[in-house]
Motif scaffolding. Structure first.
Motif, PDB file in Angstrom:
ATOM      1  N   VAL A 165       0.664  -6.406  -6.520  1.00  0.00           N
ATOM      2  CA  VAL A 165      -0.453  -5.470  -6.577  1.00  0.00           C
ATOM      3  C   VAL A 165      -0.138  -4.245  -5.720  1.00  0.00           C
ATOM      4  O   VAL A 165       0.260  -4.373  -4.564  1.00  0.00           O
ATOM      5  N   LEU A 166      -0.320  -3.090  -6.330  1.00  0.00           N
ATOM      6  CA  LEU A 166      -0.162  -1.829  -5.604  1.00  0.00           C
ATOM      7  C   LEU A 166      -1.538  -1.414  -5.092  1.00  0.00           C
ATOM      8  O   LEU A 166      -2.491  -1.336  -5.867  1.00  0.00           O
ATOM      9  N   ILE A 190     -10.971  -3.276  -3.488  1.00  0.00           N
ATOM     10  CA  ILE A 190     -10.794  -4.182  -2.342  1.00  0.00           C
ATOM     11  C   ILE A 190     -12.034  -4.179  -1.440  1.00  0.00           C
ATOM     12  O   ILE A 190     -12.035  -4.781  -0.367  1.00  0.00           O
ATOM     13  N   GLY A 191     -13.090  -3.509  -1.891  1.00  0.00           N
ATOM     14  CA  GLY A 191     -14.336  -3.498  -1.131  1.00  0.00           C
ATOM     15  C   GLY A 191     -14.198  -2.833   0.226  1.00  0.00           C
ATOM     16  O   GLY A 191     -14.781  -3.276   1.216  1.00  0.00           O
ATOM     17  N   ALA A 192     -13.400  -1.752   0.260  1.00  0.00           N
ATOM     18  CA  ALA A 192     -13.157  -1.091   1.541  1.00  0.00           C
ATOM     19  C   ALA A 192     -14.293  -0.124   1.873  1.00  0.00           C
ATOM     20  O   ALA A 192     -14.769   0.600   1.002  1.00  0.00           O
ATOM     21  N   MET A 203       0.861  -1.171   0.000  1.00  0.00           N
ATOM     22  CA  MET A 203       0.000   0.000   0.000  1.00  0.00           C
ATOM     23  C   MET A 203       0.900   1.225   0.000  1.00  0.00           C
ATOM     24  O   MET A 203       1.822   1.315   0.809  1.00  0.00           O
ATOM     25  N   GLY A 204       0.635   2.129  -0.925  1.00  0.00           N
ATOM     26  CA  GLY A 204       1.492   3.307  -0.980  1.00  0.00           C
ATOM     27  C   GLY A 204       1.191   4.142  -2.200  1.00  0.00           C
ATOM     28  O   GLY A 204       0.272   3.845  -2.970  1.00  0.00           O
ATOM     29  N   PRO A 205       1.984   5.205  -2.384  1.00  0.00           N
ATOM     30  CA  PRO A 205       1.789   6.066  -3.554  1.00  0.00           C
ATOM     31  C   PRO A 205       2.263   5.357  -4.827  1.00  0.00           C
ATOM     32  O   PRO A 205       2.921   4.315  -4.735  1.00  0.00           O
ATOM     33  N   GLN A 224      -0.391  -4.499 -11.181  1.00  0.00           N
ATOM     34  CA  GLN A 224      -1.816  -4.193 -10.993  1.00  0.00           C
ATOM     35  C   GLN A 224      -1.977  -3.155  -9.897  1.00  0.00           C
ATOM     36  O   GLN A 224      -1.212  -3.135  -8.944  1.00  0.00           O
ATOM     37  N   THR A 225      -2.988  -2.328 -10.023  1.00  0.00           N
ATOM     38  CA  THR A 225      -3.308  -1.390  -8.944  1.00  0.00           C
ATOM     39  C   THR A 225      -4.745  -1.628  -8.510  1.00  0.00           C
ATOM     40  O   THR A 225      -5.639  -1.765  -9.351  1.00  0.00           O
ATOM     41  N   TRP A 226      -4.931  -1.720  -7.214  1.00  0.00           N
ATOM     42  CA  TRP A 226      -6.285  -1.827  -6.660  1.00  0.00           C
ATOM     43  C   TRP A 226      -6.586  -0.561  -5.886  1.00  0.00           C
ATOM     44  O   TRP A 226      -5.773  -0.115  -5.067  1.00  0.00           O
TER      45      TRP A 226
END
Lengths: 266, 381
Positions: free
Chosen positions: A82-83, A211-213, A61-63, A204-206
């Motif tokens: 995945v980012l 992620i259904g957050a 998780m990040g920029p 990939q970027t989510w």
């Protein structure tokens, strides 16, 4: 075996400077690396895959620039990277970050084991692993220097390095483990790995939706803690050296100690 | 015009730099002092794909470009010039001719194992009487039925004894001069192929240079590399590639000389201040830094020419000539900056000085580089 590894991109320095105006880290001119403990977690994941087969999925998780860390993970041998990146994550504390990571682990589908480093060299909280395990509802074993998975691929014996000794824990998968650097020696990315990742890798970027957050659980809204102030400690002043004959310096010393209220002489 | 390295090149440079600093630098002084070949390091470099960097992936190599290769050799040589030449010889002088002139069968049998790190290769051209005058080959190859029988001696051969595959040049028909030379692939253990003297050298002491001895060495004709009589051409083309490697090695030695000089100049105090604040030292460091950057541009340009399919013989010779003479000058300056400390073995700069010298000699002396450049320039190339 579906292995998920959590990594963080951090500035490569032990001499981090803080902008006194904004109270944030000055990242310009500082090269970024995979957080050292996380690199050991990735190595452990690759070794587990070599023994049991399966895939290694690396989440970070990040920029957007954290993609560099994921490319290095791919070059080392990760199957998928995945980012996890979204403006909505901005301001997340460790709880909101753990929530986003737990949602991301679930989004990968079937998973057996989650690995991460003990702590990141920039934040030093060591909270992400334990919180993510809680949110996933699986056992956690932290500070691992050995993770021994039985032939059945389910039972695990893990050895934890604590300050006053070792602790051996038995658990079942799925579970989450955080590792320290003594667990292994991370491999170097190969030339072939680098060439492959640079020529035909798409990271990939989510985003939060992928992620259904829940919006309430991420970013500032999902963060019960906030950084009130970040500052560099004031440098300690020079010590005082008293010179002269002992009778004189002793008197001076006692006077200083009294003035500073270190001792009280009746 | 774009001087920036690509993402791929930067990642390769970073990875090799980390490997060299973490794995090679801590042990180099010991290996150099003992003159011990860094077998374990070479094996690990092989595992990460450094021994066949530009060989296509399907043949066991890394599949990267020549510019990346120069970055890798520079970083390795910055830590250890001996390891640098062992790797350079394998890539340039063994993998390249097999890849360029080998049949599919020869590539499978000889190239893949030396490209994927299973074993090493070597290049046998130089003889006691055939140094710069490489055409004076005394080693002879005589066709005998389906075999060739080789007799002669090669010397100063890098990686000899530790290599499994040897690219060897021999005179097949003396009456044809350079067109009588043919290339063969020899294997360690071929009957009649043994090793002679292992050289005791001024520098690059952890690398191996030794004699190859052929006494009625019989090999099948299928071991001929390229066509009969094309050996001299193969040798010259291969050395063009080799020069890019040696130039990169020289660059690494020079960079190490500068690294240590900067460190020393900032720490060493004389006349009440770090010597880096003295004009004389500043001039030396400024000149070193500028010359190194100039050499780096020549090296990368030669590699870029090769990657772009352009002629690069002159460019490689210029890069090798300039980088090697610059490395010698940089190492000399590094010792001068260190003063007495530079002359003793507690500091690595005396090693850089000893190592730099060979880059002006092997794979074509500076005099030969000037000859190559002059012939190109005078013919309008």
């Amino acid at each position: 075996m579906n292995i998920v590894v959590l990594i963080k991109q951090v500035p490569d320095t032990t001499d981090v400077k803080i902008d006194p105006r904004t109270g944030t880290l000055i990242r310009e001119g500082v090269p970024s690396i995979i957080n050292p403990d996380d690199k050991h977690a990735l190595e452990e994941g690759l070794r587990i895959r070599e023994k049991f087969g399966g895939t290694v999925t690396v989440l970070s998780m990040g920029p957007p620039q954290a993609e560099d860390a994921l490319m290095e993970a791919r070059a080392m041998g990760a199957d998928t990277t995945v980012l996890i990146s979204d403006r909505a994550f901005a301001g997340s504390d460790t709880l909101a970050t753990s929530y986003a990571l737990a949602r991301s682990v679930i989004t990968t589908g079937e998973w057996d084991i989650v690995l991460g480093g003990r702590q990141a060299i920039d934040g030093d909280t060591a909270q992400i692993g334990p919180q993510t395990a809680e949110l996933l509802g699986v056992p956690q074993v932290t500070y691992c220097i050995e993770i021994d998975i039985a032939e059945d691929g389910r039972s695990v014996t893990a050895k934890r390095a604590l300050e006053d000794g070792y602790e051996v824990i038995e658990t079942k998968l799925p579970a989450l483990f955080t590792v320290i650097k003594d667990i292994n020696q991370p491999r170097y990315p190969s030339i072939r790995g680098i060439v492959n990742v640079c020529r035909d890798c798409d990271v990939q970027t989510w985003n939060a939706k992928d992620i259904g957050a829940s919006k309430k659980m991420i970013g500032l809204d999902g963060s019960p803690t906030q950084v009130a102030r970040t500052f560099a400690p004031e440098p300690k002043g020079d010590g005082l050296i008293l010179e002269g004959p002992p009778e004189q310096t002793t008197k001076e010393l006692v006077k200083h100690l009294r003035d500073k209220n270190v001792v009280r002489v009746r | 015009m774009d001087f920036a390295l690509s993402k791929e090149q930067l990642m390769i440079q970073q990875m090799v730099r980390e490997f060299a600093q973490n794995e090679i630098e801590p042990i180099v002084a010991e290996y150099e002092a003992e003159g011990r070949f860094p077998e374990e390091i070479i094996k690990r470099l092989g595992e990460i794909g450094i021994l066949g960097m530009t060989v296509p992936k399907e043949l066991g190599g890394g599949g990267c470009d020549t510019v990346s290769y120069t970055l890798a050799i520079e970083e390795i040589s910055r830590a250890c010039a001996s390891t640098g030449i062992a790797v350079s010889v394998n890539n340039s002088l063994a993998c390249f001719p097999l890849l360029t002139f080998g049949t599919d069968e020869q590539k499978a049998e000889f190239l893949t194992p030396i490209a994927n790190g299973s074993s090493l290769g070597a290049f046998g051209l130089t003889e006691p009487s055939a140094g710069s005058d490489a055409a004076m080959q005394q080693t002879v190859a005589v066709k005998d039925g389906d075999d060739y029988v080789i007799n002669g001696i090669k010397h100063f051969i890098t990686n000899a004894t530790v290599a499994e595959v040897y690219i060897v040049f021999a005179m097949e028909d003396k009456s044809k001069g350079t067109r009588g030379i043919t290339t063969f692939i020899l294997k360690k253990g071929d009957p009649g192929f043994t090793f002679g003297t292992i050289e005791d050298k001024l520098g690059i002491r952890a690398s191996i240079q030794a004699e190859l001895v052929f006494e009625n060495c019989r090999i099948p004709a299928s071991r001929m590399l390229g066509q009969s009589g094309k050996g001299f051409k193969i040798a010259m083309m291969t050395l063009d590639v080799g020069r890019i490697g040696v130039a990169s090695q020289a660059l690494g030695i020079a960079q190490a000389s500068l690294d240590r000089s900067i460190q020393f100049a900032n720490e060493r105090e004389q006349f009440g201040k770090p010597i880096g604040r003295l004009g004389a030292i500043q001039e030396a460091v400024a000149n070193m830094a500028t010359d190194i950057e100039a050499a780096r541009m020549l090296v990368r340009y030669a590699a870029w020419c090769k990657d772009s399919g352009k002629p690069f013989s002159k460019e490689a010779a210029m890069a090798k000539l300039f980088a090697s003479e610059m490395a010698m000058a940089s190492a000399t300056k590094a010792i001068q900056i260190h003063g007495g400390y530079g002359y003793i073995k507690d500091y690595p700069v005396e090693r850089y000085f000893r190592d730099a010298k060979i880059t002006e000699i092997y794979e074509g002396t500076s005099e030969i580089q000037r000859l190559v450049i002059a012939l190109n320039v005078l013919s309008g190339k």
